[in-house]
Motif scaffolding. Structure first.
Motif, short mmCIF file in Angstrom:
data_model
loop_
_atom_site.label_atom_id
_atom_site.label_comp_id
_atom_site.label_asym_id
_atom_site.label_seq_id
_atom_site.Cartn_x
_atom_site.Cartn_y
_atom_site.Cartn_z
N THR A 218 0.82 -1.20 0.00
CA THR A 218 0.00 0.00 0.00
C THR A 218 0.87 1.26 0.00
O THR A 218 2.06 1.21 0.29
CB THR A 218 -0.90 0.03 1.24
OG1 THR A 218 -0.07 0.17 2.41
CG2 THR A 218 -1.72 -1.26 1.36
N MET A 219 0.24 2.40 -0.28
CA MET A 219 0.96 3.67 -0.24
C MET A 219 1.44 3.98 1.17
O MET A 219 2.51 4.55 1.37
CB MET A 219 0.07 4.80 -0.76
CG MET A 219 -0.22 4.73 -2.26
SD MET A 219 1.29 4.83 -3.28
CE MET A 219 1.81 6.51 -2.95
N ASP A 220 0.65 3.60 2.18
CA ASP A 220 1.08 3.82 3.56
C ASP A 220 2.34 3.02 3.87
O ASP A 220 3.28 3.52 4.51
CB ASP A 220 -0.02 3.42 4.54
CG ASP A 220 -1.18 4.40 4.55
OD1 ASP A 220 -1.01 5.54 4.07
OD2 ASP A 220 -2.27 4.02 5.03
N GLU A 221 2.38 1.76 3.42
CA GLU A 221 3.58 0.94 3.63
C GLU A 221 4.77 1.51 2.87
O GLU A 221 5.90 1.52 3.37
CB GLU A 221 3.31 -0.50 3.19
CG GLU A 221 2.36 -1.26 4.09
CD GLU A 221 2.02 -2.62 3.51
OE1 GLU A 221 2.48 -3.63 4.08
OE2 GLU A 221 1.30 -2.67 2.49
N LEU A 222 4.52 1.99 1.65
CA LEU A 222 5.60 2.58 0.86
C LEU A 222 6.16 3.82 1.56
O LEU A 222 7.38 4.04 1.58
CB LEU A 222 5.09 2.94 -0.53
CG LEU A 222 6.11 3.55 -1.49
CD1 LEU A 222 7.28 2.60 -1.72
CD2 LEU A 222 5.45 3.92 -2.82
N ALA A 223 5.27 4.62 2.15
CA ALA A 223 5.73 5.80 2.88
C ALA A 223 6.61 5.42 4.07
O ALA A 223 7.62 6.06 4.35
CB ALA A 223 4.54 6.63 3.34
N LEU A 224 6.21 4.36 4.79
CA LEU A 224 7.04 3.89 5.90
C LEU A 224 8.40 3.40 5.40
O LEU A 224 9.45 3.69 5.99
CB LEU A 224 6.34 2.76 6.64
CG LEU A 224 5.18 3.15 7.56
CD1 LEU A 224 4.48 1.90 8.08
CD2 LEU A 224 5.66 4.01 8.71
N ALA A 225 8.39 2.64 4.29
CA ALA A 225 9.63 2.10 3.76
C ALA A 225 10.56 3.19 3.27
O ALA A 225 11.78 3.02 3.26
CB ALA A 225 9.32 1.12 2.62
N ALA A 226 9.99 4.34 2.85
CA ALA A 226 10.82 5.44 2.36
C ALA A 226 11.53 6.18 3.49
O ALA A 226 12.64 6.70 3.29
CB ALA A 226 9.96 6.42 1.55
N ARG A 227 10.93 6.24 4.68
CA ARG A 227 11.57 6.99 5.76
C ARG A 227 12.38 6.09 6.70
O ARG A 227 13.27 6.56 7.41
CB ARG A 227 10.56 7.81 6.56
CG ARG A 227 9.56 7.04 7.37
CD ARG A 227 8.67 8.00 8.18
NE ARG A 227 9.29 8.46 9.41
CZ ARG A 227 9.72 9.68 9.65
NH1 ARG A 227 9.65 10.61 8.72
NH2 ARG A 227 10.25 10.00 10.81
N ASN A 228 12.05 4.81 6.75
CA ASN A 228 12.88 3.84 7.47
C ASN A 228 13.73 3.11 6.44
O ASN A 228 13.45 3.17 5.25
CB ASN A 228 12.00 2.86 8.23
CG ASN A 228 11.09 3.56 9.23
OD1 ASN A 228 11.54 4.34 10.04
ND2 ASN A 228 9.79 3.28 9.15
N HIS A 229 14.77 2.44 6.86
CA HIS A 229 15.58 1.73 5.87
C HIS A 229 16.29 0.53 6.48
O HIS A 229 16.59 0.52 7.68
CB HIS A 229 16.59 2.65 5.19
CG HIS A 229 17.69 3.14 6.09
ND1 HIS A 229 18.77 2.36 6.42
CD2 HIS A 229 17.87 4.33 6.71
CE1 HIS A 229 19.58 3.05 7.22
NE2 HIS A 229 19.05 4.24 7.41
#
Length: 368
Positions: free
Chosen positions: A22-33
């Motif tokens: 989802t877009m929410d998961e993608l947003a999390l993946a973009a700020r965490n690494h």
């Protein structure tokens, strides 16, 4: 019209059949690494490559005015500056830290959250003051049960507004290597890793290592805050209390051999001897062995595991040689610790996607 937090911060859910990230998961993946797996070559993970998970926002903290308050169950409360802590006897401990949700994205059905693959890990040397020394100074008292750690990061999770806060049983908090850390790999903590002070609890998953510490409180009853009693519980059905996530179960990861395709990351090698190497660790017991497979886990061969290095809480390197011939293969690796805990062939599913330590598999094509 009033807006309730529960309407903005929704309950946890599982992905529907065939539902993509989802877009929410993608947003999390973009700020965490996660840590690039080639960084497994390093004994110590460089600061910028160490995995990172931030629950809310990175607080902006002025070290000149920051204070840590410590409320023991007896004695006088402490108010400590960063200089006060640095003036105390220090200890340096090498620790492999892993996110409790590492591997979550591979589960089916997928828990909707930070979509980790297998890279949510890193190893650093943390320097700071032993927590037990500070607690002794604050006064524990005879009825102390838990120690509660509060961070400066504030937000809302599943409808609950909160500071990030975790509790540890007193016996766990008094461990010799539990630190109030102000340095990472010999340098001041960077903002994203908890500047100016964080908790380090060797052997435990990352949720216990509270960042941006502001206060420590000794309590005479078990802590029942959100991050202990709702989050980070192994649950298999809704409504369960579940079991708490605590120490790191055995895991091993391969450095992907050869070279990658840009888009798919599929690995490519050429015929001949290929060194297989990586790292293995366990927070439950010292490692006993590591095994590798070139047929996806149908058969296993022992790898050479480096001798213990004196760093009980840090990963250990393993190596093996694979004589590659043209074809397509699935390499795999698994670790077993001294208590007999070993990595399972398949992911141990639970609703939060926690403590998933299935064997690591790497598809590889050997060219003709």
């Amino acid at each position: 019209m009033d807006t309730q937090l529960s309407a903005l911060s929704l309950p946890g859910r599982l992905a529907g059949e065939g539902e993509q990230i989802t877009m929410d998961e993608l947003a999390l993946a973009a700020r965490n690494h996660g840590m690039p797996l080639e960084a497994l070559h390093h004994d110590l993970t460089p600061q910028g490559l160490h995995y990172l998970l931030i629950h809310f926002d990175i607080p902006v903290i002025d070290a000149r005015t920051w204070r840590l308050t410590v409320n023991g169950h007896s004695g006088t409360p402490l108010s400590l500056s960063l200089a006060d802590l640095r003036a105390r006897p220090s200890r340096t401990v090498r620790v492999t830290m892993e996110c409790a949700g590492n591997g979550r994205a591979s589960l089916r059905p997928r828990p909707i959250s930070q979509p980790w693959l297998v890279e949510a890990v890193g190893t650093a040397e943390w320097t700071g003051v032993p927590l037990r020394d500070v607690l002794a100074e604050a006064g524990l008292g005879e009825v102390a049960v838990d120690v509660v750690f509060t961070g400066a990061d504030h937000g809302v999770e599943r409808g609950i507004e909160q500071d990030y806060r975790r509790g540890l049983a007193l016996g766990d908090a008094l461990g010799e290597d539990v630190l109030l850390a102000y340095e990472m790999n010999g340098l001041p903590l960077p903002p994203q890793h908890g500047f100016p002070l964080r908790l380090v609890v060797p052997g435990w998953y990352g949720m216990a290592h509270v960042k941006w510490l502001t206060s420590i409180d000794v309590t005479e009853t078990p802590f029942t805050g959100y991050q202990n009693t709702v989050a980070y519980r192994v649950k298999h059905a809704g409504g369960e209390d579940g079991e708490p996530v605590t120490r790191i179960v055995p895991r091993s990861l391969l450095v992907p051999p050869g070279f990658p395709d840009f888009q798919t990351r599929h690995r490519i090698v050429r015929p001949g001897p290929v060194e297989l190497t990586g790292r293995a660790w366990s927070g439950l017991a010292p490692l006993a062995r590591v095994e590798v497979s070139t047929d996806g886990g149908a058969s296993w061969s022992p790898a050479e595991l480096e001798p213990p290095t004196g760093h009980r809480w840090a990963w250990r390197r393993f190596t093996a040689t694979w004589h590659a011939e043209p074809g397509t293969y699935t390499l795999a690796v698994r670790a077993t610790d001294a208590d007999g805990n070993t990595q399972p062939h398949r992911e141990p599913w639970n609703r939060g996607g926690y403590a998933n330590n299935a064997v690591h598999r790497v598809p590889v094509t050997c060219l003709t």
